[in-house]
Design a protein around this motif. Structure first.
Motif, short mmCIF file in Angstrom:
data_model
loop_
_atom_site.label_atom_id
_atom_site.label_comp_id
_atom_site.label_asym_id
_atom_site.label_seq_id
_atom_site.Cartn_x
_atom_site.Cartn_y
_atom_site.Cartn_z
N LYS A 140 0.82 -1.21 0.00
CA LYS A 140 0.00 0.00 0.00
C LYS A 140 0.85 1.26 0.00
CE LYS A 140 -4.02 -2.10 0.42
NZ LYS A 140 -4.76 -2.26 -0.85
N LYS A 141 2.15 1.08 -0.14
CA LYS A 141 3.06 2.23 -0.06
C LYS A 141 4.20 2.07 -1.07
CE LYS A 141 2.52 2.35 4.95
NZ LYS A 141 3.14 1.82 6.19
N MET A 142 4.69 3.20 -1.53
CA MET A 142 5.92 3.21 -2.31
C MET A 142 6.89 4.17 -1.62
SD MET A 142 5.54 1.32 -5.19
CE MET A 142 6.36 2.03 -6.61
N PHE A 143 8.18 3.99 -1.91
CA PHE A 143 9.20 4.81 -1.25
C PHE A 143 10.17 5.38 -2.28
CE2 PHE A 143 7.82 1.41 1.50
CZ PHE A 143 7.55 2.05 2.70
N GLU A 190 16.24 6.48 -6.35
CA GLU A 190 15.38 5.47 -6.97
C GLU A 190 14.11 5.27 -6.14
OE1 GLU A 190 18.23 2.55 -9.37
OE2 GLU A 190 18.55 2.40 -7.23
N SER A 191 13.07 4.80 -6.82
CA SER A 191 11.83 4.51 -6.10
C SER A 191 11.69 3.00 -5.94
CB SER A 191 10.63 5.10 -6.83
OG SER A 191 10.62 4.69 -8.17
N VAL A 192 11.10 2.62 -4.84
CA VAL A 192 11.10 1.23 -4.42
C VAL A 192 9.71 0.77 -4.02
CG1 VAL A 192 12.14 -0.44 -2.85
CG2 VAL A 192 13.37 1.66 -3.42
N GLY A 193 9.37 -0.45 -4.36
CA GLY A 193 8.11 -1.05 -3.95
C GLY A 193 7.89 -2.29 -4.77
N SER A 194 6.94 -3.11 -4.38
CA SER A 194 6.56 -4.22 -5.24
C SER A 194 5.48 -3.71 -6.19
CB SER A 194 6.02 -5.39 -4.42
OG SER A 194 5.44 -6.32 -5.31
N ILE A 195 5.91 -3.32 -7.39
CA ILE A 195 4.94 -2.74 -8.32
C ILE A 195 3.82 -3.71 -8.61
CG2 ILE A 195 4.66 -1.52 -10.49
CD1 ILE A 195 7.54 -1.18 -10.72
N GLU A 196 4.17 -4.99 -8.71
CA GLU A 196 3.17 -5.99 -9.05
C GLU A 196 2.09 -6.06 -7.97
OE1 GLU A 196 4.95 -9.63 -10.18
OE2 GLU A 196 3.08 -10.44 -11.01
N SER A 197 2.53 -6.12 -6.70
CA SER A 197 1.59 -6.15 -5.59
C SER A 197 0.77 -4.87 -5.54
CB SER A 197 2.35 -6.34 -4.28
OG SER A 197 1.52 -6.12 -3.18
N PHE A 198 1.46 -3.78 -5.75
CA PHE A 198 0.85 -2.45 -5.67
C PHE A 198 -0.22 -2.27 -6.75
CE2 PHE A 198 0.85 2.16 -6.18
CZ PHE A 198 0.96 2.60 -4.87
N MET A 199 0.10 -2.68 -7.98
CA MET A 199 -0.81 -2.47 -9.10
C MET A 199 -2.00 -3.40 -9.07
SD MET A 199 0.38 -0.35 -11.63
CE MET A 199 -0.49 -1.16 -12.98
N LYS A 200 -1.74 -4.68 -8.73
CA LYS A 200 -2.79 -5.68 -8.87
C LYS A 200 -3.47 -6.01 -7.55
CE LYS A 200 -0.25 -8.40 -12.36
NZ LYS A 200 0.15 -9.80 -12.58
N ASN A 201 -3.00 -5.36 -6.47
CA ASN A 201 -3.59 -5.65 -5.17
C ASN A 201 -3.46 -7.13 -4.79
OD1 ASN A 201 -4.98 -3.87 -3.21
ND2 ASN A 201 -5.64 -2.92 -5.13
N ILE A 202 -2.30 -7.68 -5.04
CA ILE A 202 -2.06 -9.07 -4.68
C ILE A 202 -0.92 -9.13 -3.67
CG2 ILE A 202 -2.84 -9.96 -6.91
CD1 ILE A 202 0.08 -10.14 -7.76
N PRO A 203 -0.79 -10.28 -2.95
CA PRO A 203 0.30 -10.41 -1.98
C PRO A 203 1.66 -10.21 -2.65
CG PRO A 203 -1.26 -12.20 -1.71
CD PRO A 203 -1.65 -11.46 -2.96
N SER A 204 2.54 -9.51 -2.00
CA SER A 204 3.85 -9.24 -2.57
C SER A 204 4.70 -10.51 -2.61
CB SER A 204 4.57 -8.18 -1.75
OG SER A 204 5.93 -8.13 -2.12
N PRO A 205 5.33 -10.79 -3.74
CA PRO A 205 6.23 -11.95 -3.80
C PRO A 205 7.58 -11.66 -3.16
CG PRO A 205 6.17 -10.82 -5.93
CD PRO A 205 5.22 -10.08 -5.02
N ILE A 206 7.84 -10.38 -2.86
CA ILE A 206 9.16 -10.03 -2.33
C ILE A 206 9.05 -9.30 -0.99
CG2 ILE A 206 10.27 -9.84 -4.58
CD1 ILE A 206 9.86 -6.83 -4.42
N THR A 207 10.15 -9.36 -0.24
CA THR A 207 10.31 -8.54 0.95
C THR A 207 11.24 -7.38 0.60
OG1 THR A 207 10.05 -10.43 2.42
CG2 THR A 207 11.18 -8.50 3.32
#
Lengths: 191, 191
Positions: free
Chosen positions: B42-45, B72-89
């Motif tokens: 739910k957040k990007m950095f 640089e900007s950081v986040g799990s774009i995939e989780s963020f965009m699709k509202n799915i559980p993040s595959p990464i930490t």
DNA sequence: TGATGACGATAACATTTGTTATCAAATTAA
DNA sequence: TTAATTTGATAACAAATGTTATCGTCATCA
């Protein structure tokens, strides 16, 4: 070929037909080069029938980077977008039926499409999906053994294993044909 | 932090300040988890100072997928965009200064930006660049030896080699720490 | 039809990479 | 400061993967 997208695109009849007329049907033999490494890409292709691979030259050895099948679109997006020499060669594996579109036509089409919200979002999603795919491949390549990646291929992309000569698959997995043969015979013996 | 983008964005003062106010400055210790695998992002950095890595869990062993540095900007774009559980930490490596933005704010910002042609094109280019990067990583992972990829890292991303502990680099290259040590000592002896 | 080349399996050996264990130096925490 | 913990190097051995060579099958083509 393109009828299936008509509803999704939801354009008026005239515009739809104008876009359709940008695509040119062509039949090509197997091992036809559609784009050579070093050339600037001016065309994209959609596959109606057949199978294509993209490969890169690594001091004489060719490394398969990607496979494409029916319904997929093919080209060096990087070369196409940035007008730079293509890092890859694109070549048919099977005799294929393709629909070709020129850069000038596609550029015009895309710039129009980008002004139509639902098509623009489709386009952006398409790019994201491609990004996620490459992420997945990259992660898998540093995480999994070649055997695991081969098993994933069988499960996720059975087309590849069925239709593509084994030495292309081996180079796509980053291993030698000998090693892929060993993996197969090991698996045949029951894991 | 964001002043450098002001000209490029070319927004009126009010809008620019509205966007700026969406970002919240935070200071975090090293080894702080910003996003845990399995959670929906739910957040990007954006990184002002420090260094971050994204990693995936592979039966207990962590595999580093990516590094991020200042700007640089950081986040799990995939989780963020699709509202799915993040595959990464996502986790800091060094004590860091970050600017956080919430999904609701960013979503609103993006949907506005997508209506402004030059910003929309910047956004699309950004996505393409990320795609090309992952393509490059994937191709390199099937084409090059670990030693070659380590040399590329030194050349292309010296920050990583200087600031990141070696076992993270090893897992990013898809090899063990022992092997990376061997590569380094071999290189030190003069290739 | 026969010759040629593409394709795939396998063996023997070489090289690369992983595993486990140990040690030393550097960093961090109490 | 001292005691843990993290980090990195190295050795010895094991497993994975590459190299080269040989062979058989099959498709293609002249």
């Amino acid at each position: 070929m393109f009828e299936q997208f008509k509803d999704k695109f939801n354009l008026d009849e005239r515009k739809w037909n104008e876009y359709l007329s940008c695509f040119h049907r062509m039949e090509v033999a197997s091992k036809t080069t559609l784009l050579a490494e070093g050339k600037v890409s001016k065309k994209m292709f959609v596959i109606e029938k057949g199978c294509i691979r993209a490969w890169l030259n690594n001091n004489g050895k060719d490394i398969t980077a990607q496979f494409f099948f029916e319904g997929e679109s093919v080209g060096s997006i990087e070369s196409f977008m940035k007008n730079i020499p293509s890092p890859i060669t694109i070549e048919t594996i099977e005799p294929s039926i393709l629909w070709m579109i020129n850069k000038t036509d596609l550029d015009r089409m895309l710039s129009e499409i980008k002004e139509i919200p639902h098509l623009r979002d489709m386009f952006i999603n398409k790019i994201f999906e491609r990004t996620f795919d490459y992420m997945k491949y990259f992660f898998s390549s540093i995480r999994d053994t070649p055997q695991q990646r081969y098993l994933d291929l069988i499960k996720d992309r059975p087309q590849i294993v069925k239709r593509v000569p084994q030495h292309y698959i081996a180079s796509y997995l980053g291993i030698t044909t000998v090693h892929l043969s060993r993996i197969k015979s090991k698996l045949a013996k029951g894991d």
